[in-house]
Design a protein around this motif. Structure first.
Motif, PDB file in Angstrom:
ATOM      1  N   THR A 191       0.851  -1.197   0.000  1.00  0.00           N
ATOM      2  CA  THR A 191       0.000   0.000   0.000  1.00  0.00           C
ATOM      3  C   THR A 191       0.886   1.246   0.000  1.00  0.00           C
ATOM      4  O   THR A 191       1.027   1.922   1.027  1.00  0.00           O
ATOM      5  N   GLU A 192       1.475   1.553  -1.152  1.00  0.00           N
ATOM      6  CA  GLU A 192       2.392   2.691  -1.230  1.00  0.00           C
ATOM      7  C   GLU A 192       1.728   4.006  -0.832  1.00  0.00           C
ATOM      8  O   GLU A 192       2.271   4.791  -0.051  1.00  0.00           O
ATOM      9  N   GLY A 193       0.541   4.246  -1.413  1.00  0.00           N
ATOM     10  CA  GLY A 193      -0.134   5.509  -1.158  1.00  0.00           C
ATOM     11  C   GLY A 193      -0.523   5.674   0.292  1.00  0.00           C
ATOM     12  O   GLY A 193      -0.309   6.732   0.893  1.00  0.00           O
ATOM     13  N   LEU A 194      -1.091   4.629   0.869  1.00  0.00           N
ATOM     14  CA  LEU A 194      -1.536   4.696   2.253  1.00  0.00           C
ATOM     15  C   LEU A 194      -0.355   4.924   3.194  1.00  0.00           C
ATOM     16  O   LEU A 194      -0.416   5.751   4.109  1.00  0.00           O
ATOM     17  N   ILE A 195       0.732   4.190   2.973  1.00  0.00           N
ATOM     18  CA  ILE A 195       1.901   4.346   3.836  1.00  0.00           C
ATOM     19  C   ILE A 195       2.518   5.725   3.669  1.00  0.00           C
ATOM     20  O   ILE A 195       2.917   6.371   4.654  1.00  0.00           O
ATOM     21  N   ASN A 196       2.583   6.228   2.443  1.00  0.00           N
ATOM     22  CA  ASN A 196       3.181   7.538   2.237  1.00  0.00           C
ATOM     23  C   ASN A 196       2.264   8.683   2.629  1.00  0.00           C
ATOM     24  O   ASN A 196       2.693   9.847   2.598  1.00  0.00           O
ATOM     25  N   SER A 197       1.029   8.350   3.006  1.00  0.00           N
ATOM     26  CA  SER A 197       0.199   9.399   3.600  1.00  0.00           C
ATOM     27  C   SER A 197       0.828   9.870   4.905  1.00  0.00           C
ATOM     28  O   SER A 197       0.515  10.958   5.392  1.00  0.00           O
ATOM     29  N   ALA A 198       1.754   9.063   5.452  1.00  0.00           N
ATOM     30  CA  ALA A 198       2.479   9.462   6.658  1.00  0.00           C
ATOM     31  C   ALA A 198       3.258  10.740   6.434  1.00  0.00           C
ATOM     32  O   ALA A 198       3.366  11.590   7.331  1.00  0.00           O
ATOM     33  N   SER A 199       3.821  10.896   5.225  1.00  0.00           N
ATOM     34  CA  SER A 199       4.586  12.099   4.929  1.00  0.00           C
ATOM     35  C   SER A 199       3.699  13.332   5.002  1.00  0.00           C
ATOM     36  O   SER A 199       4.040  14.332   5.630  1.00  0.00           O
ATOM     37  N   SER A 200       2.540  13.246   4.340  1.00  0.00           N
ATOM     38  CA  SER A 200       1.610  14.369   4.358  1.00  0.00           C
ATOM     39  C   SER A 200       1.020  14.562   5.746  1.00  0.00           C
ATOM     40  O   SER A 200       0.898  15.685   6.240  1.00  0.00           O
ATOM     41  N   PHE A 201       0.658  13.440   6.394  1.00  0.00           N
ATOM     42  CA  PHE A 201       0.079  13.513   7.736  1.00  0.00           C
ATOM     43  C   PHE A 201       1.063  14.160   8.709  1.00  0.00           C
ATOM     44  O   PHE A 201       0.716  15.082   9.459  1.00  0.00           O
ATOM     45  N   GLY A 202       2.309  13.671   8.690  1.00  0.00           N
ATOM     46  CA  GLY A 202       3.315  14.228   9.591  1.00  0.00           C
ATOM     47  C   GLY A 202       3.570  15.687   9.307  1.00  0.00           C
ATOM     48  O   GLY A 202       3.689  16.510  10.232  1.00  0.00           O
ATOM     49  N   PHE A 203       3.638  16.021   8.026  1.00  0.00           N
ATOM     50  CA  PHE A 203       3.895  17.405   7.631  1.00  0.00           C
ATOM     51  C   PHE A 203       2.790  18.332   8.116  1.00  0.00           C
ATOM     52  O   PHE A 203       3.044  19.348   8.758  1.00  0.00           O
ATOM     53  N   LYS A 204       1.553  17.975   7.823  1.00  0.00           N
ATOM     54  CA  LYS A 204       0.440  18.869   8.128  1.00  0.00           C
ATOM     55  C   LYS A 204       0.103  18.894   9.608  1.00  0.00           C
ATOM     56  O   LYS A 204      -0.122  19.961  10.184  1.00  0.00           O
ATOM     57  N   VAL A 205       0.056  17.715  10.240  1.00  0.00           N
ATOM     58  CA  VAL A 205      -0.269  17.677  11.661  1.00  0.00           C
ATOM     59  C   VAL A 205       0.838  18.346  12.475  1.00  0.00           C
ATOM     60  O   VAL A 205       0.580  19.153  13.369  1.00  0.00           O
ATOM     61  N   GLY A 206       2.101  18.017  12.139  1.00  0.00           N
ATOM     62  CA  GLY A 206       3.211  18.658  12.836  1.00  0.00           C
ATOM     63  C   GLY A 206       3.220  20.153  12.620  1.00  0.00           C
ATOM     64  O   GLY A 206       3.380  20.941  13.554  1.00  0.00           O
ATOM     65  N   ASN A 207       3.028  20.558  11.356  1.00  0.00           N
ATOM     66  CA  ASN A 207       2.987  21.985  11.035  1.00  0.00           C
ATOM     67  C   ASN A 207       1.838  22.673  11.750  1.00  0.00           C
ATOM     68  O   ASN A 207       1.985  23.768  12.299  1.00  0.00           O
ATOM     69  N   GLY A 208       0.676  22.013  11.735  1.00  0.00           N
ATOM     70  CA  GLY A 208      -0.489  22.589  12.388  1.00  0.00           C
ATOM     71  C   GLY A 208      -0.312  22.704  13.886  1.00  0.00           C
ATOM     72  O   GLY A 208      -0.628  23.734  14.495  1.00  0.00           O
ATOM     73  N   LEU A 209       0.216  21.637  14.502  1.00  0.00           N
ATOM     74  CA  LEU A 209       0.442  21.676  15.954  1.00  0.00           C
ATOM     75  C   LEU A 209       1.463  22.739  16.317  1.00  0.00           C
ATOM     76  O   LEU A 209       1.343  23.423  17.342  1.00  0.00           O
ATOM     77  N   GLY A 210       2.502  22.872  15.468  1.00  0.00           N
ATOM     78  CA  GLY A 210       3.496  23.914  15.715  1.00  0.00           C
ATOM     79  C   GLY A 210       2.869  25.290  15.672  1.00  0.00           C
ATOM     80  O   GLY A 210       3.146  26.149  16.533  1.00  0.00           O
ATOM     81  N   THR A 211       2.008  25.516  14.679  1.00  0.00           N
ATOM     82  CA  THR A 211       1.326  26.809  14.576  1.00  0.00           C
ATOM     83  C   THR A 211       0.401  27.041  15.757  1.00  0.00           C
ATOM     84  O   THR A 211       0.296  28.161  16.273  1.00  0.00           O
ATOM     85  N   VAL A 212      -0.265  25.975  16.204  1.00  0.00           N
ATOM     86  CA  VAL A 212      -1.137  26.075  17.381  1.00  0.00           C
ATOM     87  C   VAL A 212      -0.316  26.450  18.613  1.00  0.00           C
ATOM     88  O   VAL A 212      -0.706  27.324  19.412  1.00  0.00           O
TER      89      VAL A 212
END
Length: 457
Positions: free
Chosen positions: A364-385
Motif C-alpha cells: 500500500t504505497e499511497g496509504l503508507i506515504n500518507s504518513a509524509s503528508s500527515f506528519g507534515f500537516k499535523v506537525g505543522n499545524g500543531l506547531g502553529t497552534v
C-alpha cells in the motif's frame, strides 16, 4: 515482479523529482512562516482563536490523508499512480494558496474567522493532501533501491530548502514592494502560485514510475478498516510517522516563531532573512555530502545524529543573546543538523512499504506515504497552534514598543526550549528503529515469494 530495482536514476530525473517539493514549499513554507503573522499583524484577528481553529482542522487533516493514500493505491492510469495527481492538482493548489492570503477586509470579525477556517482547510486538508500524498509516494515507485531512494530524498530536500530560502527571503520584501497591505499579500501569492505550477510540471514530465508489487503480494483492493489494520501491523511505519510529526512541529516552530524572535528578541524584524539564510545555505551545502554518510551509517543513525546537532543549534541561541555572530553560528549549526534529518526522513517512509508488504502481504504505497503528508500537516499545524497559544497567552501585542516579560519568555520558549525537547523525543523513538539492518533480507524474501510467518501469499 518486485525485484530490488537497481536502475540508476539519472540526474535529470532526480532533479525533476526534487522539483515537486520545491513546488510544495514555495507555498507551504510561506504559509508556515507568515500565515499567523499575516493574520495577527495585517488582518488583526486574535491569535488564540486562530490557534483553536487550526487545532480543530487537524482532526479533518488526518482523515483526508488516509483517504488520499487509498485513492492513490487504487489509481491506475497511463501516467501511473502518482504523476496524474501532481498534474491535476498543481493549479488548484496555487489558487487555494492565493485565497488563503486574501481575507476580505470588509468582512466582520466572525465572518473573517469563518473565511480563515474554510480557506485554511481547503489548502491544508484537501488540496495539499491531494498533491503531496502522491508526490511522497512517487519516491517508492521510481526505485526500490535504498541508496537511490536516499539520493532522491536528498534532491527533494535540497530543492525544498531552496524553496524555503527563496520564500523566507522574498516574502516580506515582495509584500513591501506591492504596498505592504493586505492586498500586497494576495499579489505576492499570485507570483508564488504561478512559480509553483511551473515546477510541478517539471516533476510530472521528468519522472517515471517503475516499481511493481511482488507476484505473490495480494492484488485485491482492500477497504478502509482493513487498510488501518495493515498499517497497525507496521511498527516501523508507526515510528517514522510519529517522528515526522515531531520533526514538522520543530520546522513549524522554527519558521513561524522566527519572525517574532527577530522582532522582539533581536529588535529587528529584518533579521528573519539572515537567520534563515545562514541555516538554509549550510543545510544545502551539507546535504551534498550526506548521501555518502548515509551509505556508511544508515538512515536511522543519520536521523538521530541530525536531531542531536539540530538541538544543539537551538540551544546555542541562549548564550548567543543578541550577538549577530552568535545567532548566525547557532543558525548554521541548526542547518547542519537539519541536513541530517531531512536527507533521509522521507526515504525511511518509503522503506516501510516493503516491510509492510512482507509483514502483511499487502503493498500500500499511497496509504503508507500518507504518513509524509500527515506528519507534515499535523506537525505543522500543531506547531502553529503552539505558537498561537504561546504568544496569545504570553500577552504579545503587535503594536507594543516593548513587550512584557511573559511575552518575551513565550517567544523564547517556542523558538528555543520546546524545539530542544522535541529533538530529544525524536531520538528516543528512532532508537528503537532497526529496519536498516533488516531491509535487504526483506527484499530477498519478497523477490523469492516469501512473506512473514502467518501471511498467506
Amino acid at each position: 515482479m518486485s525485484n530490488k530495482t537497481s536502475t540508476k536514476i539519472s540526474f535529470l530525473e532526480r532533479f525533476s523529482y526534487g522539483c515537486g517539493d520545491l513546488g510544495c514549499n514555495i507555498i507551504y513554507s510561506a504559509m508556515s512562516s507568515f500565515v499567523l503573522f499575516y493574520y495577527t499583524d495585517y488582518v488583526h484577528v486574535n491569535a488564540v482563536i486562530i490557534g483553536s481553529l487550526m487545532a480543530a482542522s487537524k482532526l479533518f487533516d488526518g482523515v483526508t490523508d488516509l483517504i488520499m493514500g487509498t485513492i492513490v493505491d487504487r489509481t491506475n492510469s497511463r501516467f501511473g499512480k502518482c504523476r496524474p495527481w501532481i498534474l491535476r492538482m498543481a493549479i488548484p493548489f496555487a489558487l487555494a494558496a492565493v485565497l488563503l492570503f486574501t481575507v476580505p477586509s470588509g468582512l466582520g470579525e466572525t465572518a473573517k474567522y469563518v473565511y480563515i477556517f474554510i480557506t485554511y482547510n481547503l489548502v491544508s486538508s484537501i488540496v495539499y493532501t491531494a498533491i503531496n500524498v502522491p508526490y511522497a509516494t512517487l519516491n517508492a515507485l521510481i526505485t526500490q533501491d535504498q541508496y537511490e531512494r536516499s539520493v532522491l530524498s536528498i534532491f527533494r530536500m535540497i530543492l525544498a530548502t531552496c524553496g524555503t530560502l527563496l520564500i523566507t527571503n522574498l516574502t516580506l520584501p515582495l509584500v513591501e514592494f506591492f504596498g505592504d497591505n493586505t492586498a500586497a499579500w494576495t499579489k505576492t501569492f499570485i507570483v508564488f502560485g504561478i512559480l509553483s505550477i511551473f515546477v510541478f510540471l517539471i516533476t510530472f514530465c521528468g519522472t517515471k514510475e517503475r516499481v511493481k508489487p511482488s507476484e505473490t503480494t495480494k492484488k485485491e483492493k482492500i477497504g478502509a478498516v482493513t487498510s488501518l489494520k495493515v498499517l497497525a501491523k507496521n511498527k516501523y511505519w508507526i515510528m517514522i510517522t510519529v517522528t515526522l510529526v515531531l520533526i514538522f512541529i520543530n520546522y513549524s516552530l522554527n519558521s513561524g516563531a522566527a519572525v517574532y524572535y527577530a522582532k522582539v528578541i533581536l529588535n529587528d524584524s529584518n533579521m528573519v532573512g539572515p537567520l534563515n539564510l545562514a541555516s538554509n545555505l549550510v543545510q544545502i551545502g551539507t546535504m551534498f555530502g550526506t548521501a555518502f554518510i548515509i551509505k556508511k551509517i544508515g538512515k536511522r543513525n543519520m536521523l538521530i545524529a541530525g536531531a542531536v546537532v539540530y538541538a544543539v543549534g537551538f540551544a546555542l541561541f541562549i548564550p548567543a543573546g543578541t550577538s549577530y555572530v552568535g545567532v548566525m553560528v547557532a543558525s548554521a549549526i541548526k542547518g547542519i543538523g537539519n541536513a541530517g534529518i531531512s536527507s533521509c526522513m522521507f526515504a525511511i517512509v518509503s522503506d516501510t512499504i516493503e516491510y509492510g508488504e512482507w509483514k502483511t502481504g499487502y503493498r500500500t504505497e499511497g496509504l503508507i506515504n500518507s504518513a509524509s503528508s500527515f506528519g507534515f500537516k499535523v506537525g505543522n499545524g500543531l506547531g502553529t497552534v503552539i505558537i498561537s497559544f504561546a504568544i496569545g497567552m504570553g500577552g504579545y501585542i503587535d503594536t507594543a514598543v516593548e513587550q512584557s516579560a511573559s511575552a518575551v519568555f513565550s517567544i523564547n520558549a517556542i523558538f528555543i526550549y520546546i524545539p530542544v525537547v522535541v529533538c530529544a523525543l525524536e531520538v528516543l523513538i528512532m532508537w528503537f528503529y532497526h529496519l536498516d539492518d533488516e531491509y535487504d533480507g526483506i527484499i530477498s524474501d519478497l523477490s523469492n515469494g516469501r512473506h512473514a510467518e502467518g501471511v498467506e501469499a
